[in-house]
Design a protein around this motif. Sequence first.
Motif, PDB file in Angstrom:
ATOM      1  N   MET A   1       0.820  -1.188   0.000  1.00  0.00           N
ATOM      2  CA  MET A   1       0.000   0.000   0.000  1.00  0.00           C
ATOM      3  C   MET A   1       0.865   1.253   0.000  1.00  0.00           C
ATOM      4  O   MET A   1       0.592   2.194  -0.727  1.00  0.00           O
ATOM      5  N   GLU A   2       1.910   1.247   0.838  1.00  0.00           N
ATOM      6  CA  GLU A   2       2.800   2.408   0.912  1.00  0.00           C
ATOM      7  C   GLU A   2       3.443   2.680  -0.437  1.00  0.00           C
ATOM      8  O   GLU A   2       3.623   3.832  -0.823  1.00  0.00           O
ATOM      9  N   GLU A   3       3.782   1.615  -1.152  1.00  0.00           N
ATOM     10  CA  GLU A   3       4.450   1.767  -2.440  1.00  0.00           C
ATOM     11  C   GLU A   3       3.544   2.471  -3.445  1.00  0.00           C
ATOM     12  O   GLU A   3       3.995   3.330  -4.209  1.00  0.00           O
ATOM     13  N   LEU A   4       2.265   2.135  -3.440  1.00  0.00           N
ATOM     14  CA  LEU A   4       1.330   2.780  -4.361  1.00  0.00           C
ATOM     15  C   LEU A   4       1.186   4.269  -4.058  1.00  0.00           C
ATOM     16  O   LEU A   4       1.161   5.106  -4.966  1.00  0.00           O
ATOM     17  N   ILE A   5       1.104   4.591  -2.782  1.00  0.00           N
ATOM     18  CA  ILE A   5       0.994   5.991  -2.377  1.00  0.00           C
ATOM     19  C   ILE A   5       2.282   6.727  -2.725  1.00  0.00           C
ATOM     20  O   ILE A   5       2.258   7.856  -3.240  1.00  0.00           O
ATOM     21  N   ALA A   6       3.419   6.085  -2.482  1.00  0.00           N
ATOM     22  CA  ALA A   6       4.718   6.701  -2.791  1.00  0.00           C
ATOM     23  C   ALA A   6       4.847   6.970  -4.287  1.00  0.00           C
ATOM     24  O   ALA A   6       5.402   7.999  -4.685  1.00  0.00           O
ATOM     25  N   LYS A   7       4.326   6.081  -5.124  1.00  0.00           N
ATOM     26  CA  LYS A   7       4.394   6.278  -6.567  1.00  0.00           C
ATOM     27  C   LYS A   7       3.595   7.505  -6.995  1.00  0.00           C
ATOM     28  O   LYS A   7       3.985   8.218  -7.922  1.00  0.00           O
ATOM     29  N   ARG A   8       2.488   7.754  -6.326  1.00  0.00           N
ATOM     30  CA  ARG A   8       1.698   8.951  -6.654  1.00  0.00           C
ATOM     31  C   ARG A   8       2.453  10.223  -6.312  1.00  0.00           C
ATOM     32  O   ARG A   8       2.438  11.193  -7.067  1.00  0.00           O
ATOM     33  N   TYR A   9       3.106  10.216  -5.157  1.00  0.00           N
ATOM     34  CA  TYR A   9       3.900  11.386  -4.787  1.00  0.00           C
ATOM     35  C   TYR A   9       5.073  11.562  -5.749  1.00  0.00           C
ATOM     36  O   TYR A   9       5.409  12.685  -6.130  1.00  0.00           O
ATOM     37  N   LEU A  10       5.688  10.468  -6.149  1.00  0.00           N
ATOM     38  CA  LEU A  10       6.792  10.537  -7.108  1.00  0.00           C
ATOM     39  C   LEU A  10       6.319  11.136  -8.427  1.00  0.00           C
ATOM     40  O   LEU A  10       6.995  11.986  -9.004  1.00  0.00           O
ATOM     41  N   LYS A  11       5.159  10.704  -8.878  1.00  0.00           N
ATOM     42  CA  LYS A  11       4.614  11.217 -10.133  1.00  0.00           C
ATOM     43  C   LYS A  11       4.412  12.723 -10.059  1.00  0.00           C
ATOM     44  O   LYS A  11       4.760  13.455 -10.992  1.00  0.00           O
ATOM     45  N   ALA A  12       3.903  13.201  -8.938  1.00  0.00           N
ATOM     46  CA  ALA A  12       3.684  14.641  -8.755  1.00  0.00           C
ATOM     47  C   ALA A  12       5.008  15.400  -8.717  1.00  0.00           C
ATOM     48  O   ALA A  12       5.135  16.469  -9.319  1.00  0.00           O
ATOM     49  N   VAL A  13       5.994  14.841  -8.043  1.00  0.00           N
ATOM     50  CA  VAL A  13       7.301  15.503  -7.947  1.00  0.00           C
ATOM     51  C   VAL A  13       7.978  15.528  -9.310  1.00  0.00           C
ATOM     52  O   VAL A  13       8.586  16.533  -9.693  1.00  0.00           O
ATOM     53  N   LYS A  14       7.863  14.446 -10.072  1.00  0.00           N
ATOM     54  CA  LYS A  14       8.504  14.365 -11.387  1.00  0.00           C
ATOM     55  C   LYS A  14       7.930  15.386 -12.367  1.00  0.00           C
ATOM     56  O   LYS A  14       8.651  15.888 -13.222  1.00  0.00           O
ATOM     57  N   GLN A  15       6.652  15.692 -12.241  1.00  0.00           N
ATOM     58  CA  GLN A  15       6.028  16.628 -13.172  1.00  0.00           C
ATOM     59  C   GLN A  15       6.633  18.023 -13.061  1.00  0.00           C
ATOM     60  O   GLN A  15       6.712  18.739 -14.044  1.00  0.00           O
ATOM     61  N   GLY A  16       7.045  18.406 -11.877  1.00  0.00           N
ATOM     62  CA  GLY A  16       7.584  19.743 -11.688  1.00  0.00           C
ATOM     63  C   GLY A  16       9.095  19.784 -11.570  1.00  0.00           C
ATOM     64  O   GLY A  16       9.639  20.799 -11.138  1.00  0.00           O
ATOM     65  N   SER A  17       9.776  18.717 -11.948  1.00  0.00           N
ATOM     66  CA  SER A  17      11.229  18.664 -11.752  1.00  0.00           C
ATOM     67  C   SER A  17      11.937  18.133 -12.991  1.00  0.00           C
ATOM     68  O   SER A  17      11.381  17.358 -13.756  1.00  0.00           O
ATOM     69  N   ASN A  18      13.197  18.549 -13.125  1.00  0.00           N
ATOM     70  CA  ASN A  18      14.034  17.978 -14.173  1.00  0.00           C
ATOM     71  C   ASN A  18      14.873  16.858 -13.561  1.00  0.00           C
ATOM     72  O   ASN A  18      14.781  16.586 -12.364  1.00  0.00           O
ATOM     73  N   ALA A  19      15.701  16.217 -14.360  1.00  0.00           N
ATOM     74  CA  ALA A  19      16.474  15.055 -13.887  1.00  0.00           C
ATOM     75  C   ALA A  19      17.442  15.436 -12.774  1.00  0.00           C
ATOM     76  O   ALA A  19      17.611  14.684 -11.808  1.00  0.00           O
ATOM     77  N   GLU A  20      18.064  16.587 -12.894  1.00  0.00           N
ATOM     78  CA  GLU A  20      19.042  17.003 -11.888  1.00  0.00           C
ATOM     79  C   GLU A  20      18.379  17.278 -10.537  1.00  0.00           C
ATOM     80  O   GLU A  20      18.874  16.846  -9.503  1.00  0.00           O
ATOM     81  N   SER A  21      17.263  17.977 -10.564  1.00  0.00           N
ATOM     82  CA  SER A  21      16.574  18.262  -9.293  1.00  0.00           C
ATOM     83  C   SER A  21      15.968  16.996  -8.697  1.00  0.00           C
ATOM     84  O   SER A  21      15.898  16.851  -7.483  1.00  0.00           O
ATOM     85  N   MET A  22      15.568  16.051  -9.567  1.00  0.00           N
ATOM     86  CA  MET A  22      15.057  14.771  -9.055  1.00  0.00           C
ATOM     87  C   MET A  22      16.137  14.026  -8.294  1.00  0.00           C
ATOM     88  O   MET A  22      15.863  13.415  -7.261  1.00  0.00           O
ATOM     89  N   GLN A  23      17.370  14.084  -8.796  1.00  0.00           N
ATOM     90  CA  GLN A  23      18.461  13.401  -8.105  1.00  0.00           C
ATOM     91  C   GLN A  23      18.737  14.049  -6.753  1.00  0.00           C
ATOM     92  O   GLN A  23      18.988  13.345  -5.777  1.00  0.00           O
ATOM     93  N   SER A  24      18.672  15.361  -6.672  1.00  0.00           N
ATOM     94  CA  SER A  24      18.912  16.013  -5.383  1.00  0.00           C
ATOM     95  C   SER A  24      17.767  15.737  -4.414  1.00  0.00           C
ATOM     96  O   SER A  24      17.997  15.515  -3.226  1.00  0.00           O
ATOM     97  N   ILE A  25      16.538  15.707  -4.916  1.00  0.00           N
ATOM     98  CA  ILE A  25      15.392  15.381  -4.056  1.00  0.00           C
ATOM     99  C   ILE A  25      15.507  13.937  -3.567  1.00  0.00           C
ATOM    100  O   ILE A  25      15.245  13.650  -2.398  1.00  0.00           O
ATOM    101  N   ALA A  26      15.902  13.037  -4.452  1.00  0.00           N
ATOM    102  CA  ALA A  26      16.062  11.633  -4.064  1.00  0.00           C
ATOM    103  C   ALA A  26      17.138  11.482  -3.007  1.00  0.00           C
ATOM    104  O   ALA A  26      16.992  10.687  -2.066  1.00  0.00           O
ATOM    105  N   LEU A  27      18.220  12.242  -3.131  1.00  0.00           N
ATOM    106  CA  LEU A  27      19.295  12.204  -2.138  1.00  0.00           C
ATOM    107  C   LEU A  27      18.782  12.685  -0.776  1.00  0.00           C
ATOM    108  O   LEU A  27      19.060  12.067   0.256  1.00  0.00           O
ATOM    109  N   ILE A  28      18.006  13.748  -0.774  1.00  0.00           N
ATOM    110  CA  ILE A  28      17.443  14.282   0.472  1.00  0.00           C
ATOM    111  C   ILE A  28      16.536  13.240   1.124  1.00  0.00           C
ATOM    112  O   ILE A  28      16.613  12.991   2.327  1.00  0.00           O
TER     113      ILE A  28
END
Length: 177
Positions: A1-28
């Motif tokens: 269940m957590e994975e499905l919810i996490a995927k939705r948040y990831l989708k939202a974050v990806k829409q407003g981010s480029n690859a470089e900012s995604m890597q920094s967000i993932a690191l955080i």
Amino acid sequence: MEELIAKRYLKAVKQGSNAESMQSIALIFSVLAESFKNERFNQIINNPDVSKNQKSEILLAAVKSAGSKDVENLIKLLVEHNRISIIPAIAEIMRKDIAKTNKSYSGIVYSDSDIDAKVIEGLSNGLGNRFDSKISLKFIKNDFNGIKVDVEDLGVEISFSKSRINSQIIEHIAKAI
């Protein structure tokens, strides 16, 4: 269940981010996910006596040095909806997504005997060519009687068991006779 919810948040974050900012967000988020392995941190975060504002302040203080409004807003949203506990799942989903985007995976080689670094490098190059990706392997010595290569993110597991090879040789010889 957590994975499905996490995927939705990831989708939202990806829409407003480029690859470089995604890597920094993932690191955080991976650093935040490490905090969840600390028992004392979990006691504070899961304590019902600690208010949402206090939890938000704790998490925002942890990511303040990154200076990312996207991360701060995501954390505020997670706190507001009582979903702080999915931060490790979000970190893992982000890591897998970045690995898939970059075609860069890591795996583990298991064996009961020592394996030369050149052999491991050859295995990683061979698998990388086969899957059109960059695969890095690390060796872990355990009690597996043979060699086992596991690249979880790709869904690849290859194993060569000494006992299985011996039994197949015996079967083949028996059929020949």
